[in-house]
Design an enzyme around this catalytic site. Sequence first.
Site, short mmCIF file in Angstrom:
data_model
loop_
_atom_site.label_atom_id
_atom_site.label_comp_id
_atom_site.label_asym_id
_atom_site.label_seq_id
_atom_site.Cartn_x
_atom_site.Cartn_y
_atom_site.Cartn_z
N LYS A 34 0.84 -1.21 0.00
CA LYS A 34 0.00 0.00 0.00
C LYS A 34 0.88 1.25 0.00
CE LYS A 34 -4.01 0.23 2.39
NZ LYS A 34 -4.98 0.41 3.50
N PHE A 146 -15.75 12.05 11.76
CA PHE A 146 -17.17 11.89 11.44
C PHE A 146 -17.42 11.73 9.94
CE2 PHE A 146 -16.81 14.26 15.40
CZ PHE A 146 -17.60 13.49 16.23
N LEU A 147 -16.36 11.54 9.15
CA LEU A 147 -16.55 11.48 7.69
C LEU A 147 -17.37 10.26 7.29
CD1 LEU A 147 -14.60 9.09 6.36
CD2 LEU A 147 -12.82 10.74 6.84
N LYS A 198 -18.45 10.16 19.82
CA LYS A 198 -18.37 9.40 18.57
C LYS A 198 -19.32 8.20 18.57
CE LYS A 198 -17.21 7.74 14.72
NZ LYS A 198 -17.41 8.33 13.41
N GLN A 245 -33.71 7.78 4.54
CA GLN A 245 -34.04 6.95 3.39
C GLN A 245 -34.15 5.48 3.84
OE1 GLN A 245 -34.43 7.88 -0.01
NE2 GLN A 245 -35.00 5.73 -0.25
N ALA A 246 -35.33 4.90 3.67
CA ALA A 246 -35.50 3.48 4.02
C ALA A 246 -34.65 2.61 3.10
CB ALA A 246 -36.97 3.09 3.91
N CYS A 254 -18.56 0.77 10.15
CA CYS A 254 -18.63 1.38 11.49
C CYS A 254 -19.94 1.22 12.24
CB CYS A 254 -18.24 2.84 11.38
SG CYS A 254 -16.47 3.00 11.03
N LYS A 315 -23.20 0.89 0.49
CA LYS A 315 -23.95 2.05 -0.01
C LYS A 315 -23.29 2.45 -1.31
CE LYS A 315 -21.19 5.54 2.33
NZ LYS A 315 -21.16 6.77 3.11
N1 NAI Z 1 -14.18 4.16 7.45
C1 NAI Z 1 -14.83 5.20 7.91
O1 NAI Z 1 -15.69 5.76 7.25
C2 NAI Z 1 -14.55 5.73 9.29
C3 NAI Z 1 -13.77 5.04 10.19
N2 NAI Z 1 -13.57 5.54 11.45
C4 NAI Z 1 -12.69 4.83 12.39
O2 NAI Z 1 -11.34 5.05 11.98
C5 NAI Z 1 -10.54 3.90 12.24
C6 NAI Z 1 -9.86 3.45 10.95
O3 NAI Z 1 -10.87 3.04 10.04
P1 NAI Z 1 -10.56 2.84 8.47
O4 NAI Z 1 -9.72 3.95 7.98
O5 NAI Z 1 -11.85 2.55 7.85
O6 NAI Z 1 -9.67 1.51 8.53
P2 NAI Z 1 -8.85 0.85 7.32
O7 NAI Z 1 -8.85 -0.60 7.61
O8 NAI Z 1 -9.34 1.35 6.02
O9 NAI Z 1 -7.36 1.43 7.52
C7 NAI Z 1 -6.51 1.09 8.56
C8 NAI Z 1 -5.07 1.20 8.08
O10 NAI Z 1 -4.20 0.93 9.19
C9 NAI Z 1 -3.10 0.17 8.72
N3 NAI Z 1 -2.46 -0.55 9.83
C10 NAI Z 1 -2.88 -1.67 10.46
N4 NAI Z 1 -1.98 -2.01 11.41
C11 NAI Z 1 -0.99 -1.10 11.39
C12 NAI Z 1 0.21 -0.92 12.13
N5 NAI Z 1 0.55 -1.77 13.09
N6 NAI Z 1 1.00 0.14 11.84
C13 NAI Z 1 0.66 1.00 10.84
N7 NAI Z 1 -0.46 0.88 10.10
C14 NAI Z 1 -1.27 -0.15 10.37
C15 NAI Z 1 -3.72 -0.77 7.70
O11 NAI Z 1 -2.75 -1.30 6.81
C16 NAI Z 1 -4.70 0.19 6.99
O12 NAI Z 1 -4.10 0.84 5.90
C17 NAI Z 1 -11.48 2.88 12.90
O13 NAI Z 1 -11.40 3.03 14.29
C18 NAI Z 1 -12.85 3.33 12.42
O14 NAI Z 1 -13.86 2.96 13.33
C19 NAI Z 1 -14.09 6.73 11.85
C20 NAI Z 1 -14.86 7.47 10.99
C21 NAI Z 1 -15.14 7.04 9.64
O1 UGA Z 2 -17.84 6.17 11.95
C1 UGA Z 2 -17.93 6.00 10.76
O2 UGA Z 2 -17.27 5.18 10.13
C2 UGA Z 2 -18.89 6.76 9.93
O3 UGA Z 2 -20.10 5.97 9.86
C3 UGA Z 2 -21.10 6.53 9.01
O4 UGA Z 2 -20.61 6.69 7.69
P1 UGA Z 2 -20.52 5.50 6.61
O5 UGA Z 2 -20.24 4.22 7.32
O6 UGA Z 2 -19.58 5.96 5.56
O7 UGA Z 2 -21.94 5.33 5.97
P2 UGA Z 2 -23.34 6.13 5.99
O8 UGA Z 2 -23.41 7.03 4.84
O9 UGA Z 2 -23.64 6.67 7.32
O10 UGA Z 2 -24.31 4.90 5.71
C4 UGA Z 2 -24.37 3.83 6.64
C5 UGA Z 2 -25.44 2.85 6.23
O11 UGA Z 2 -26.72 3.43 6.38
C6 UGA Z 2 -27.45 3.33 5.18
N1 UGA Z 2 -28.33 4.52 5.03
C7 UGA Z 2 -27.82 5.77 5.17
C8 UGA Z 2 -28.65 6.86 5.06
C9 UGA Z 2 -30.00 6.69 4.80
O12 UGA Z 2 -30.82 7.66 4.71
N2 UGA Z 2 -30.48 5.44 4.65
C10 UGA Z 2 -29.67 4.33 4.76
O13 UGA Z 2 -30.15 3.18 4.63
C11 UGA Z 2 -26.40 3.23 4.08
O14 UGA Z 2 -26.92 2.63 2.93
C12 UGA Z 2 -25.34 2.40 4.78
O15 UGA Z 2 -25.61 1.01 4.70
C13 UGA Z 2 -21.47 7.91 9.54
O16 UGA Z 2 -22.46 8.49 8.69
C14 UGA Z 2 -20.24 8.81 9.60
O17 UGA Z 2 -20.59 10.08 10.09
C15 UGA Z 2 -19.21 8.13 10.50
O18 UGA Z 2 -18.02 8.90 10.55
#
Ligand code: NAI
Ligand code: UGA
Length: 444
Positions: A34, A146-147, A198, A245-246, A254, A315
């Site tokens: 990566k 919160f993205l 969160k 949205q249903a 998450c 989604k």
């Molecule tokens: N995906 C999302 O939309 C969101 C996620 N979060 C939170 O953020 C955190 C990360 O989530 P994602 O970015 O989705 O995870 P991800 O699985 O996409 O990325 C995690 C990264 O950490 C790396 N990694 C693993 N072990 C490591 C190590 N020992 N040293 C250095 N790098 C290492 C992996 O190779 C990977 O690139 C989680 O706690 C999640 O709950 C919060 C908000 C939004």
């Molecule tokens: O902590 C996280 O990882 C993130 O989790 C969600 O973001 P995300 O997982 O990207 O997805 P959403 O857009 O929230 O959708 C979640 C699920 O709800 C469903 N959904 C969403 C909105 C809606 O109106 N109806 C609905 O069925 C989507 O299809 C999907 O399966 C939160 O919206 C983010 O704010 C948060 O940071």
Amino acid sequence: MIAVIGSGYVGLTTGACLASLGHPVVCGDVDLDKVERLQRGEVPILEDGLPELLHAGLAAGTLEFVHGAVAAAERAEYVFLCLPTPDGGDGRADLRIVHAVVAEIAPHLRPGAVLVTKSTVPVGTAAEITAAVDRPDVAVVSNPEFLQEGSAVRNFLHPDRIVVGSDDRAAAAAVAALYAPLGAPAVVTSAASAELIKYAFNAFLATKLSFVNAVAALAEAVGADVAEVTHGMGFDERIGPRFLQAGPGWGGSCFPKDTRALATIADDHGVPFPVLAATVTANELAKDHVADKVRRAAGGSLAGAPVALWGLTFKAGTDDLRDSPALAVAQRLAAEGAVLTAYDPAIGADLPATADRPAIRVAADPYRAAEGAAVLVVLTEWPEFRTVDLARVAAVLDGRTVVDARGVVDEDVAAAAGLAVVPLGRRGRFDPDRSPEPAGGAVA
Ligand SMILES: NC(=O)C1=CN([C@@H]2O[C@H](COP(=O)(O)OP(=O)(O)OC[C@H]3O[C@@H](n4cnc5c(N)ncnc54)[C@H](O)[C@@H]3O)[C@@H](O)[C@H]2O)C=CC1
Ligand SMILES: O=C(O)[C@H]1O[C@H](OP(=O)(O)OP(=O)(O)OC[C@H]2O[C@@H](n3ccc(=O)[nH]c3=O)[C@H](O)[C@@H]2O)[C@H](O)[C@@H](O)[C@@H]1O
């Protein structure tokens, strides 16, 4: 210099966006392949606007990628942890990676460094990290993210607020200042409050969706239309029009793990939180509800029935399959004997079976997925499903019914093509319970 540890959805977005604000950023990841791809400017995930920011940061020299956590952390004043915190199997967040990385980097942090948790971590983690680092010169700040996937860059650059929590308020203010160019309100709290914000936030949104999906099922039963109901509700500012949205249940990387983790936090503290348990149970019912519709559309049995799925990701706008409701519905259908072929614009290859999903053949376009199927099911709201040529679909589909769990297929256009739509949250035009009967009766 800012170090970002973990270059996944959150880390890569954080690194690229902070660099775009003018900060020098170094991202460290354990995955060498990566890291090398990122150094070449290849974005491993589907995320709008991210390639542009990555290329700009690499070209300007404000964004670089290195192998390993220490190589990045030892150079920085601020170290953001964007590491996975998956479900440990019992509902609790598994913090092993976070703790291992903290132990690895602690001796290498620069004097006065600030360690920032962006990962979603249980209440008390900042305190645990502070104890583990055991350096009075290093502050720990919780800065939850919160993205939403698919709009990560836009969300990061236009946040509703920044949350920074720490028992060291000066360190929290310093982290908030990194975001100052964004002009977003900063919510400065204790570390425990930031951590709970969160989980409470994600669980509240999940509850909103479970509620809407239950209203959708009720609307079908009583002859109402969930879209009209939520439209009417959403005008009130206390509810708002968004996130109503249903669908076939909520999923993603998450909501499922974070609702389970919050439930265990409440349990561990002896605090009853029945709403949360109901939110999770209702989500399983929402998936069952869609599977029931497909079975009925197939004539009551799915044994050996070819079923076409449109959409596999959790989604639209992402290539993420983690905890996808589409796969959960697929699992239910396969368990009853359905043979699945899918199309998803973000998924290019067949999916092998795993513990929570069946083997799914993946077709190259929506028409090939529909070929010979008894029922077509729409499970993800990809925009292209709105503009598919339904006459072409009707020509290759064996059955006549489209179960539309995402509200993307136009019922009139489908009817003109000879297809009956089974919608979610209202009775379909050809639903036998609907009164008065549509002229011409059911197509099926
Ligand atoms: N995906 C999302 O939309 C969101 C996620 N979060 C939170 O953020 C955190 C990360 O989530 P994602 O970015 O989705 O995870 P991800 O699985 O996409 O990325 C995690 C990264 O950490 C790396 N990694 C693993 N072990 C490591 C190590 N020992 N040293 C250095 N790098 C290492 C992996 O190779 C990977 O690139 C989680 O706690 C999640 O709950 C919060 C908000 C939004
Ligand atoms: O902590 C996280 O990882 C993130 O989790 C969600 O973001 P995300 O997982 O990207 O997805 P959403 O857009 O929230 O959708 C979640 C699920 O709800 C469903 N959904 C969403 C909105 C809606 O109106 N109806 C609905 O069925 C989507 O299809 C999907 O399966 C939160 O919206 C983010 O704010 C948060 O940071």
